[in-house]
Write an enzyme that holds these catalytic residues in place. Sequence first.
Site, mmCIF file in Angstrom:
data_model
loop_
_atom_site.group_PDB
_atom_site.id
_atom_site.type_symbol
_atom_site.label_atom_id
_atom_site.label_comp_id
_atom_site.label_asym_id
_atom_site.label_seq_id
_atom_site.Cartn_x
_atom_site.Cartn_y
_atom_site.Cartn_z
ATOM 1 N N LYS A 118 2.029 4.687 1.579
ATOM 2 C CA LYS A 118 2.046 5.256 2.928
ATOM 3 C C LYS A 118 1.662 6.726 2.787
ATOM 4 O O LYS A 118 2.440 7.547 2.287
ATOM 5 C CB LYS A 118 3.436 5.117 3.555
ATOM 6 C CG LYS A 118 3.480 5.606 4.989
ATOM 7 C CD LYS A 118 4.794 5.203 5.640
ATOM 8 C CE LYS A 118 4.842 5.572 7.105
ATOM 9 N NZ LYS A 118 4.551 6.951 7.395
ATOM 10 N N ASP A 158 0.921 10.472 3.717
ATOM 11 C CA ASP A 158 1.633 11.348 4.650
ATOM 12 C C ASP A 158 0.697 12.438 5.177
ATOM 13 O O ASP A 158 0.715 13.574 4.719
ATOM 14 C CB ASP A 158 2.835 11.975 3.921
ATOM 15 C CG ASP A 158 3.786 12.630 4.892
ATOM 16 O OD1 ASP A 158 3.644 12.409 6.114
ATOM 17 O OD2 ASP A 158 4.674 13.366 4.429
ATOM 18 N N CYS A 189 19.646 48.854 1.893
ATOM 19 C CA CYS A 189 19.738 50.243 2.350
ATOM 20 C C CYS A 189 20.908 50.487 3.295
ATOM 21 O O CYS A 189 21.160 51.620 3.688
ATOM 22 C CB CYS A 189 18.429 50.670 3.021
ATOM 23 S SG CYS A 189 18.195 49.928 4.641
ATOM 24 N N CYS A 191 21.850 45.756 6.051
ATOM 25 C CA CYS A 191 20.857 45.495 5.015
ATOM 26 C C CYS A 191 21.474 45.658 3.623
ATOM 27 O O CYS A 191 22.073 46.695 3.332
ATOM 28 C CB CYS A 191 19.680 46.457 5.182
ATOM 29 S SG CYS A 191 18.464 46.297 3.873
ATOM 30 N N CYS A 241 13.868 51.889 3.294
ATOM 31 C CA CYS A 241 14.485 50.724 2.649
ATOM 32 C C CYS A 241 13.613 50.325 1.453
ATOM 33 O O CYS A 241 12.421 50.030 1.622
ATOM 34 C CB CYS A 241 14.591 49.602 3.678
ATOM 35 S SG CYS A 241 15.292 48.096 3.015
ATOM 36 N N LYS A 260 10.278 3.832 3.748
ATOM 37 C CA LYS A 260 10.147 5.262 3.459
ATOM 38 C C LYS A 260 10.968 5.619 2.221
ATOM 39 O O LYS A 260 12.115 5.209 2.085
ATOM 40 C CB LYS A 260 10.666 6.080 4.646
ATOM 41 C CG LYS A 260 9.878 5.816 5.918
ATOM 42 C CD LYS A 260 8.888 6.908 6.209
ATOM 43 C CE LYS A 260 9.514 7.862 7.170
ATOM 44 N NZ LYS A 260 8.671 8.812 7.778
ATOM 45 N N CYS A 316 15.681 44.288 8.919
ATOM 46 C CA CYS A 316 16.171 45.627 8.632
ATOM 47 C C CYS A 316 15.176 46.592 9.278
ATOM 48 O O CYS A 316 13.986 46.556 8.971
ATOM 49 C CB CYS A 316 16.220 45.870 7.125
ATOM 50 S SG CYS A 316 16.408 47.619 6.745
ATOM 51 N N GLU A 347 0.835 -1.209 0.000
ATOM 52 C CA GLU A 347 0.000 0.000 0.000
ATOM 53 C C GLU A 347 0.863 1.250 0.000
ATOM 54 O O GLU A 347 2.013 1.201 0.419
ATOM 55 C CB GLU A 347 -0.846 0.058 1.293
ATOM 56 C CG GLU A 347 -1.707 -1.130 1.485
ATOM 57 C CD GLU A 347 -2.394 -1.151 2.834
ATOM 58 O OE1 GLU A 347 -2.396 -0.118 3.541
ATOM 59 O OE2 GLU A 347 -2.922 -2.211 3.170
ATOM 60 N N TYR A 374 -7.253 0.378 7.528
ATOM 61 C CA TYR A 374 -7.237 -0.792 8.413
ATOM 62 C C TYR A 374 -8.558 -0.929 9.145
ATOM 63 O O TYR A 374 -9.015 0.016 9.780
ATOM 64 C CB TYR A 374 -6.078 -0.690 9.410
ATOM 65 C CG TYR A 374 -5.732 -2.030 10.029
ATOM 66 C CD1 TYR A 374 -5.313 -3.079 9.219
ATOM 67 C CD2 TYR A 374 -5.841 -2.239 11.391
ATOM 68 C CE1 TYR A 374 -5.004 -4.315 9.764
ATOM 69 C CE2 TYR A 374 -5.530 -3.479 11.950
ATOM 70 C CZ TYR A 374 -5.117 -4.511 11.122
ATOM 71 O OH TYR A 374 -4.817 -5.733 11.656
HETATM 72 S S1 IVH Z 1 -1.154 0.745 8.861
HETATM 73 C C1 IVH Z 1 -0.756 -1.129 13.032
HETATM 74 N N1 IVH Z 1 -1.252 1.716 6.419
HETATM 75 O O1 IVH Z 1 1.909 5.633 8.903
HETATM 76 C C2 IVH Z 1 -0.701 -0.588 11.667
HETATM 77 N N2 IVH Z 1 -0.437 3.130 8.147
HETATM 78 O O2 IVH Z 1 3.827 4.524 11.541
HETATM 79 C C3 IVH Z 1 -1.387 0.679 11.496
HETATM 80 N N3 IVH Z 1 0.125 5.404 7.405
HETATM 81 O O3 IVH Z 1 0.565 5.801 12.109
HETATM 82 C C4 IVH Z 1 -0.910 1.514 10.399
HETATM 83 N N4 IVH Z 1 -0.419 5.127 5.293
HETATM 84 O O4 IVH Z 1 -0.525 7.192 10.282
HETATM 85 C C5 IVH Z 1 -0.920 1.962 7.705
HETATM 86 N N5 IVH Z 1 -1.431 2.455 4.214
HETATM 87 C C6 IVH Z 1 -1.116 2.685 5.503
HETATM 88 C C7 IVH Z 1 -0.632 3.941 5.926
HETATM 89 C C8 IVH Z 1 -0.288 4.121 7.265
HETATM 90 C C9 IVH Z 1 0.036 5.973 6.199
HETATM 91 C C10 IVH Z 1 0.632 6.098 8.614
HETATM 92 C C11 IVH Z 1 -0.185 5.907 9.840
HETATM 93 C C12 IVH Z 1 0.720 5.256 10.856
HETATM 94 C C13 IVH Z 1 2.086 5.523 10.274
HETATM 95 C C14 IVH Z 1 3.021 4.364 10.483
#
Ligand code: IVH
Length: 665
Positions: free
Chosen positions: A112, A114, A406, A403, A427, A308, A421, A110, A222
């Site tokens: 991740k 942000d 000026c 500056c 200025c 990451k 400044c 999946e 989840y």
């Molecule tokens: S699963 C116990 N899936 O990343 C597992 N987390 O430290 C629960 N996050 O706190 C997390 N995308 O905020 C999961 N596809 C994804 C995610 C995801 C982002 C974040 C989430 C979590 C942190 C992992």
Amino acid sequence: MNIKERIDLLRSELHRHNHNYYVLNAPEITDKEFDDLMRELQELENEHPEYADPNSPTMRVGSDLNKNFTQVAHKYPMLSLGNTYSESEVTDFFERVRKGLNEDFEICCELKYDGTSISLTYEEGKLVRAVTRGDGEKGDDVTDNVKTIRSIPLVLHGDYPPSFEIRGEILMPWESFERLNQEREAREEPLFANPRNAASGTLKSQNSSVVATRKLDAYLYYLLGDYQPSDGHYENLQKAAQWGFKISEHMKKVQTLEEVFAYINYWDKERRNLPVATDGIVLKVNSMRQQKALGYTAKSPRWAIAYKFQAERALTRLNKVTYQVGRTGIITPVANLDAVQLSGTIVKRASLHNADIIEGLDLHIGDMVYVEKGGEIIPKITGVDMDARGMLMGEKVRFITHCPECGSRLIRYEGEAAHYCPNETACPPQIKGKIEHFISRKAMNIDGLGPETVAMFFQQGLIKDTADLYLLKTSDISPLERMGEKSAYNIIKSIDASRSVPFERVLFALGIRFVGETVAKRLAKALGSIDELENASLEKLKNIDEIGEKIAQSLISYFANPANRELIERLKSAGLQFCRKEEEKQDYSDKLAGQQIVISGVFEHHSRDEYKELIEKHGGKNVGSISSKTSFILAGKNMGPAKWEKAMKLGIKIVNEDEFLERIS
Ligand code: IVH
């Protein structure tokens, strides 16, 4: 159909259209049709408070009740994932799982996301609670704020379990993030560094109607609960999509490590085309039975890991450091670099933020430096390649003391990282900034003059300050490049028209530090003229409602500067309004004197801002939250249930729009 049935039908239709629009991206009706249905529902709910429902689609607008969040314990702790940046650790994870299970398994790959994580609880198909991660054991109850996020269903459909939790990430899409920052820049408010901060800041906002305007989005990743539709995590989420949740389309089940790396490599590049920020990928063992078998360490599950992405980084040479002076006098150091390709754009300059950052990097001219984009607005220097320095080290970068525009000696306020400044009145970039503010729409509203024209007039020596604008003649500016007789005439005409702009806006236009629109209004109302203001003591200023030490000090130091006094004299001679006019005063009454009034809901006859203004004009005070001191609540449609309850409890009167207008007429 009776009224209750009509309300139910409208609610279910609006939930469905909302889902079509925000989750499926496939609206069936026009925005207008949607608004009409919403309006009808709102009216029926207003007339029939006995059918109120906290999960009604009308609850999406939020409430402006200020509150501190209550903390709620998580039923299942909210753990985080083990992080890795290296492919070999991904291999280790895969091997650990293989050994731990000793049978075939599938991995769900999946993105991740942000943003900021959230746990949603549904009972009987209704959203009952939304809680932030907090410390993992307990988090903040942000239900009211979350209800404003359109892609989170308030009411589910299909064969959902009677009670469950679902977790996911709340995000601010790039587009909303950029728009928000543009607006903040225009209002000179601090910018959010990245969409993650913007999303979590917004979610913690004390005012859910602000959240409603910020266009947050949410992906769920989840499902928890005693009853799970299937043993497969992936399959459970596909089910959740049928109930109305927004689930990523980019999940993929795989069996081999090669497939895992193919997924990682694909998304490392492709993620740039996504509407939201991602910072890696998450690998999860797909079978819930196997997840249970693998279990947890103290901090994180053994069945999942986050890989990451490396923030994109480039190595290039630092040629010199230049310094920019902003319109408030703030000095920004800028690294001038050999051009280098980074995330699809060519980077030649990067921000060095402030003197402390330069010192921390121990930067020398000629250094090979790392440049990163990582979610930030402007690329930044994150490190120096010390090995590339060799014997011939360039000169150490030292922050300037004067500056560059000026020549004034720079100052650094206590507790602040930035240098300033102090030469506000002479200025050049500060003067240009002041003029730009002066002519802006909410200030003197001089049409046809924009930053480029101001810069050109300034460069040509036609204006040195705002008062010079009023000395301009058509014949001075029509010969200028890209100007012509007609635009010159229009500019002069609109400069002339600004002579009648009321005093409170002239005061705002002066650009005195901390004197924004509202403060300017207060001062104008309290003191009536610039002469009174110039002569007011610190004490007198502080006695004015909502004027504190900081604003009062700023006014005193503004008027202590003879250059500012002289400028005001010249603006006076030009015919600008420096007194409140009689007719402005007549608008006012003291019908609401001493009353504290809370505004809530949506209005028909005037906007919320207009009501605020009316309250002030008639001597009242608009306050944010209900307390025993509240005189009454000016309530429009769709007043939040929490507010309603509180008002009832404290016995505070609720006044509708018409009654209110009558009171002040
Ligand atoms: S699963 C116990 N899936 O990343 C597992 N987390 O430290 C629960 N996050 O706190 C997390 N995308 O905020 C999961 N596809 C994804 C995610 C995801 C982002 C974040 C989430 C979590 C942190 C992992």
